[in-house]
Design an enzyme around this catalytic site. Structure first.
Site, mmCIF file in Angstrom:
data_model
loop_
_atom_site.group_PDB
_atom_site.id
_atom_site.type_symbol
_atom_site.label_atom_id
_atom_site.label_comp_id
_atom_site.label_asym_id
_atom_site.label_seq_id
_atom_site.Cartn_x
_atom_site.Cartn_y
_atom_site.Cartn_z
ATOM 1 C CB THR A 1 -0.907 0.045 1.246
ATOM 2 O OG1 THR A 1 -0.081 -0.166 2.397
ATOM 3 C CG2 THR A 1 -2.004 -1.003 1.196
ATOM 4 N N GLY B 1 17.709 -10.630 3.368
ATOM 5 C CA GLY B 1 16.906 -11.057 2.232
ATOM 6 C C GLY B 1 15.717 -11.918 2.615
ATOM 7 N N GLY C 1 12.651 -10.584 3.989
ATOM 8 C CA GLY C 1 11.406 -9.841 4.170
ATOM 9 C C GLY C 1 11.310 -9.111 5.496
ATOM 10 C CG LEU C 2 12.409 -10.576 8.758
ATOM 11 C CD1 LEU C 2 13.197 -11.442 9.727
ATOM 12 C CD2 LEU C 2 10.971 -10.424 9.235
ATOM 13 C CB SER D 1 17.804 -3.561 2.229
ATOM 14 O OG SER D 1 16.855 -4.518 2.019
ATOM 15 C CD GLU E 1 15.705 -0.699 -0.778
ATOM 16 O OE1 GLU E 1 15.335 -1.853 -0.864
ATOM 17 O OE2 GLU E 1 16.189 -0.231 0.259
ATOM 18 C CG ASP F 1 10.736 -2.000 4.105
ATOM 19 O OD1 ASP F 1 9.566 -2.267 4.410
ATOM 20 O OD2 ASP F 1 11.316 -2.502 3.134
#
Ligand code: GLA
Length: 364
Positions: free
Chosen positions: A21, A106, A108-109, A112, A144, A156
């Protein structure tokens, strides 16, 4: 490496609701977790040197600051942040830094974002400079986009920066308002990694971003934030794929709004049901789940004391997040870890996470 003079820490995050979203100007609920990444460093002149036990080392001249290819690609998160800070007039002369942490990469937490945010705090401190927190998030997001090539939203970085212990972060990506809402003390969050790394999924992420933008154009609105389910139903001729993508984003915005009400009523069952519905929509509408993630979610939901479970973050691999009763959480985590691996054999690592404070400078 020269002795470090500054250290900065940034946590990873779990996205609780509001999947894809953020770049559609929508609503997100997320939480910083008690795992993250620390960057310790000092000023050096003319170059950026990075060292990490797990990733290796890289030295790049400031006069040749550009995205790296090959083995030192992992440095791009920090290099991108440096380049974006320089573009904003921060007088960066160069630095060296050591990176360490306990956040799986890598998966999903947001390892990066944690790397970017910790680097930004370090560099700002080394340069005796200051930026408002939301601007730091944007610097990291731009890094990013320009150095990593993922057209990610702000979720994030915002969560890593604004996270607060025992609170959920509620982010409105249109107004950029960030609020925190208490996370009920009798609930717990469990992360289960599918161990199918997200890294290769960047192309899919960008594809979804393009599709949702195309859906907004087809619906003649600025962003999918401006669309309701009723609007979607009144457009029967829309391209089927774009409709499914839009249905996911519109549904997620509605689910976030309902989840905020559920938190206010202390209604964990309703919150969990919204998480389940979110995963189902990921699976069918957004098609960003995987058989491994589905398996983990199904397993979690079959355990007593679990309210809901869904993929967390971009998807196409990565991890699931499960909301459960705190007094049952150790048992649930153990059962998730030890369950027989069926079907698309998932090599699981499972951990309980506490909702933690956001990024900060830390003592050396
Ligand atoms: C990744 C991106 C975020 C967000 C999520 C999906 O984590 O970095 O900006 O889009 O995926 O909600």
């Amino acid at each position: 490496m020269a002795n470090a003079t500054v250290a900065a820490y940034a946590p990873g995050r779990v996205e609780l609701l509001g999947n894809h979203t953020d770049y559609n100007e929508g609503l997100v609920l997320a939480a910083a977790i008690d795992r993250g990444l620390t960057v310790r460093g000092s000023t050096v002149h003319g170059s950026i040197s990075l060292e990490s036990a797990s990733m290796g080392s890289a030295t790049i001249s400031l006069s040749d600051l550009k995205p790296q290819k090959g083995e030192t690609r992992w440095a791009n998160y920090a290099l991108g942040v440096a380049a974006e800070l320089i573009a904003r007039g921060i007088p960066l002369e160069g630095f060296c830094a050591q990176i360490e942490g306990d956040l799986p990469r890598g998966n999903g937490l947001s390892s990066s974002a944690a790397f970017e945010v910790a680097t930004a705090l370090l560099v700002l401190e080394l340069c005796h400079s200051h930026l408002p927190r939301i601007e730091i998030a944007k610097v990291c997001q731009r890094a990013e986009h320009t150095f990593v090539g993922v057209q990610s939203g702000l979720l994030d970085q915002v969560t890593s920066i604004f996270g607060q212990a025992d609170h959920v972060v509620c982010f409105d990506a249109r107004s950029e308002e960030v609020r925190v809402i208490p996370f009920p003390p009798d609930l717990a969050l469990i992360v289960a990694q599918s161990n199918t790394p997200r890294e290769l999924a960047d192309g899919k992420y960008n594809e979804r971003r393009r599709e949702t933008a195309a859906a907004a154009r087809a619906l003649n609105v600025r962003a999918l934030r401006d669309v309701s389910m009723t609007d979607l139903e009144s457009r029967p001729n829309m391209d089927a794929t774009l409709r499914r993508r839009a249905t996911h984003v519109v549904g997620e915005n509605e689910r976030v709004a309902r989840a905020i009400e559920a938190l206010a009523r202390d209604d964990a069952a309703d919150f969990g049901a919204l998480m389940n519905a979110s995963h189902e929509s990921s699976r069918t509408n957004f098609q960003n789940s995987t058989p491994q993630l589905d398996l983990l979610v199904d397993l979690a939901r079959s355990l007593p004391g679990v309210f809901g479970s869904r993929l967390t973050g971009g998807g196409f691999g990565g991890a699931t997040v499960t909301l459960c009763r705190r007094d049952k959480s150790d048992d649930i985590a153990a059962r998730l870890r030890d369950a027989p691996q069926t079907g698309s054999a998932v090599a699981r690592s499972v951990f309980l996470c506490n909702v933690a404070d956001g990024a900060r400078l830390i003592p050396l």
